[in-house]
Design a protein around this motif. Structure first.
Motif, PDB file in Angstrom:
ATOM      1  N   ALA A 133       3.601  45.727  39.767  1.00  0.00           N
ATOM      2  CA  ALA A 133       3.129  47.059  39.360  1.00  0.00           C
ATOM      3  C   ALA A 133       3.911  48.139  40.100  1.00  0.00           C
ATOM      4  O   ALA A 133       4.375  49.133  39.473  1.00  0.00           O
ATOM      5  CB  ALA A 133       1.633  47.206  39.660  1.00  0.00           C
ATOM      6  N   ALA A 134       4.167  47.965  41.390  1.00  0.00           N
ATOM      7  CA  ALA A 134       4.908  48.925  42.196  1.00  0.00           C
ATOM      8  C   ALA A 134       6.336  49.046  41.678  1.00  0.00           C
ATOM      9  O   ALA A 134       6.855  50.187  41.542  1.00  0.00           O
ATOM     10  CB  ALA A 134       4.871  48.490  43.670  1.00  0.00           C
ATOM     11  N   VAL A 144      15.263  53.716  39.234  1.00  0.00           N
ATOM     12  CA  VAL A 144      15.993  52.715  40.057  1.00  0.00           C
ATOM     13  C   VAL A 144      15.093  51.561  40.356  1.00  0.00           C
ATOM     14  O   VAL A 144      13.929  51.772  40.704  1.00  0.00           O
ATOM     15  CB  VAL A 144      16.480  53.347  41.398  1.00  0.00           C
ATOM     16  N   ALA A 145      15.514  50.393  40.142  1.00  0.00           N
ATOM     17  CA  ALA A 145      14.672  49.184  40.478  1.00  0.00           C
ATOM     18  C   ALA A 145      14.840  48.837  41.954  1.00  0.00           C
ATOM     19  O   ALA A 145      15.964  48.525  42.371  1.00  0.00           O
ATOM     20  CB  ALA A 145      15.063  48.007  39.606  1.00  0.00           C
ATOM     21  N   PRO A 146      13.815  48.945  42.716  1.00  0.00           N
ATOM     22  CA  PRO A 146      13.921  48.625  44.139  1.00  0.00           C
ATOM     23  C   PRO A 146      14.104  47.123  44.336  1.00  0.00           C
ATOM     24  O   PRO A 146      13.737  46.361  43.457  1.00  0.00           O
ATOM     25  CB  PRO A 146      12.572  49.115  44.727  1.00  0.00           C
ATOM     26  N   SER A 147      14.641  46.771  45.493  1.00  0.00           N
ATOM     27  CA  SER A 147      14.779  45.323  45.780  1.00  0.00           C
ATOM     28  C   SER A 147      13.432  44.704  46.020  1.00  0.00           C
ATOM     29  O   SER A 147      12.486  45.372  46.474  1.00  0.00           O
ATOM     30  CB  SER A 147      15.673  45.122  47.023  1.00  0.00           C
ATOM     31  N   LYS A 148      13.415  43.472  45.664  1.00  0.00           N
ATOM     32  CA  LYS A 148      12.130  42.727  45.764  1.00  0.00           C
ATOM     33  C   LYS A 148      11.612  42.660  47.187  1.00  0.00           C
ATOM     34  O   LYS A 148      10.408  42.781  47.428  1.00  0.00           O
ATOM     35  CB  LYS A 148      12.330  41.322  45.221  1.00  0.00           C
ATOM     36  N   ALA A 149      12.553  42.546  48.131  1.00  0.00           N
ATOM     37  CA  ALA A 149      12.144  42.428  49.545  1.00  0.00           C
ATOM     38  C   ALA A 149      11.510  43.726  50.017  1.00  0.00           C
ATOM     39  O   ALA A 149      10.450  43.713  50.657  1.00  0.00           O
ATOM     40  CB  ALA A 149      13.348  42.078  50.414  1.00  0.00           C
ATOM     41  N   ASP A 150      12.058  44.841  49.674  1.00  0.00           N
ATOM     42  CA  ASP A 150      11.482  46.124  50.043  1.00  0.00           C
ATOM     43  C   ASP A 150      10.109  46.302  49.461  1.00  0.00           C
ATOM     44  O   ASP A 150       9.166  46.765  50.126  1.00  0.00           O
ATOM     45  CB  ASP A 150      12.387  47.263  49.567  1.00  0.00           C
TER      46      ASP A 150
END
Lengths: 161, 265
Positions: A133-134, A144-150
């Motif tokens: 969801a985030a 922008v798609a953030p990285s999964k780890a972040d």
């Protein structure tokens, strides 16, 4: 008075001595022992019968005492048996109950563990749902798609807050 | 009994029909005459078998046979006759025990014989035409003297010379003693007299009275004889009582004298 004629005295006295003497001997040797022995025999019989009756009475009393003692003993024994039975029953019931308690405790512990696991799984799912969801929300907002780890770090931090 | 009445009749003839003087009434003392039925002489003594001896023999026989008949079964539960025998036994036994004590039981056979003998002689005397042995002072005095001597011998034999203390009353002022000892000795010595005269006089008086009133019955005839007859009937009852009572008194006084000898007061 003919009584005062001394000539008549001798024959009277002689025959008085004879008859009285003979009668005395007859009474002494024959009649009195017979009467006396019968009376004594009767007295002895009565005394003997009374003694026998007394003995019978004593025997009865003894028997009665024995019976009462036996009765008391039997009552006591019965009481003991009842007590024993009750104690045994109680012990069995207690054991059963303890076993049941143990089982219930085990079952409830198992259930609690399952619930824990389920909760954990659910929590893990919530993290992934929240991360997804985030990611969606961030992409929508800034494109922008953030990285999964972040994302994961941020979600965890947010949930902790 | 025919030969007895015959003897009476023959004797009566000797004494002028037994009628006293010119009164026309029978002599009331005639019934006391001694008649020699079988004249007998032993060692110079007149031992004739008299009407008195006959009734003594009858009395002894009646007592013995009655006792033997009564006790023939000796059953545990007595019959009528056995009850009578046992009652007489216990009556006399109690009399001796009460008046003399247990040591007097040694003399029980004598008292028993004495009581029954006197009682039977008295009772036989109540039978019409019979002879009353106890209406003779010779017989009663002989019995009383025998008892008196016997009791005195027993007293001295038991207490030795100490029996003389019997005549010394205790707790009496010394000055009075001589007089009292004399009185005691006299009263002791008169015992056989009072004992014998009591029985003899009672029996003789009673039988004389019966005879006198019997002759009144005849003398007064059909008109007035009934009153005398009624009196006689009542008096016969009284005489039966006296016959028993005098035998009882004779026996119980013997017991009391015996007690004096054995225990001294």
């Amino acid at each position: 008075m003919p009584q005062l004629n001394p000539l008549d005295w001798a024959p009277q006295l002689i025959w008085l001595a004879i008859t009285f003497g003979v009668l005395y001997v007859l009474m002494l040797k024959i009649a009195l022992p017979r009467i006396g022995s019968v009376i004594e025999k009767r007295a002895a019989k009565i005394a003997g019968d009374l003694e026998a009756a007394e003995k019978a009475k004593r025997d009865t009393e003894e028997a009665l005492a024995g019976y009462e003692q036996a009765l008391a003993e039997a009552k006591q024994k019965a009481h003991a048996i009842i007590e024993e039975g009750r104690a045994k029953l109680k012990a069995e019931t207690d054991a059963e109950r303890a076993k049941l308690d143990q089982e219930l405790a085990a079952k409830s512990a198992e259930a609690a563990a399952r619930i824990e696991k389920a909760t954990e799984a659910a929590m893990k799912d919530i993290n992934s749902v929240a991360t997804d969801a985030a990611a969606d929300i961030v992409r929508q907002l800034i494109g922008v798609a953030p990285s999964k780890a972040d994302l994961e770090r941020a979600v965890t931090a947010a949930r902790k807050a | 009994m025919n030969w007895i009445t015959a003897a009476y009749a023959s004797e009566g003839a000797e004494h002028g029909g037994g009628h006293g003087g010119g009164t026309g009434l029978p002599d009331p003392m005639h019934q006391f005459e001694i008649m020699r039925l079988i004249p007998l002489e032993i060692f110079g003594f007149d031992a004739s078998f008299t009407n008195s001896a006959l009734f003594m023999v009858i009395a002894a026989a009646v007592i013995t046979l009655a006792a033997l008949f009564a006790m023939r079964n000796g059953s545990l539960v007595p019959g009528r006759m056995q009850s009578v025998a046992e009652l007489s036994y216990q009556f006399v036994a109690n009399m001796v025990r009460d008046n003399v004590g247990t040591e007097g039981m040694k003399y029980f056979p004598f008292i028993f014989t004495l009581f029954l003998f006197v009682l039977t002689l008295n009772m036989l005397g109540m039978v019409p035409y019979s002879f009353t042995v106890t209406s003779h002072i010779a017989v009663t005095f002989a019995l009383a003297a025998f008892i008196f001597i016997g009791v005195t011998v027993i007293g001295f034999w038991k207490h030795g010379i100490g029996f003389l203390k019997f005549f010394v009353p205790s707790g009496v002022p010394f000055i009075m003693l001589p007089l009292l000892v004399v009185i005691e000795v006299i009263s002791y010595l008169t015992r056989p007299v009072s004992l014998s005269v009591r029985l003899f006089a009672n029996m003789m008086a009673g039988h004389t009275m019966l005879k006198v009133f019997g002759s009144f019955v005849v003398a007064l005839g059909l008109l007035g004889g009934w009153a005398a007859l009624a009196f006689m009937v009542a008096f016969t009852g009284l005489e039966l009582l006296v016959a028993f009572l005098q035998a009882y008194v004779f026996a119980i006084l013997t017991c009391i004298y015996l007690n004096d000898a054995l225990h001294m007061h």
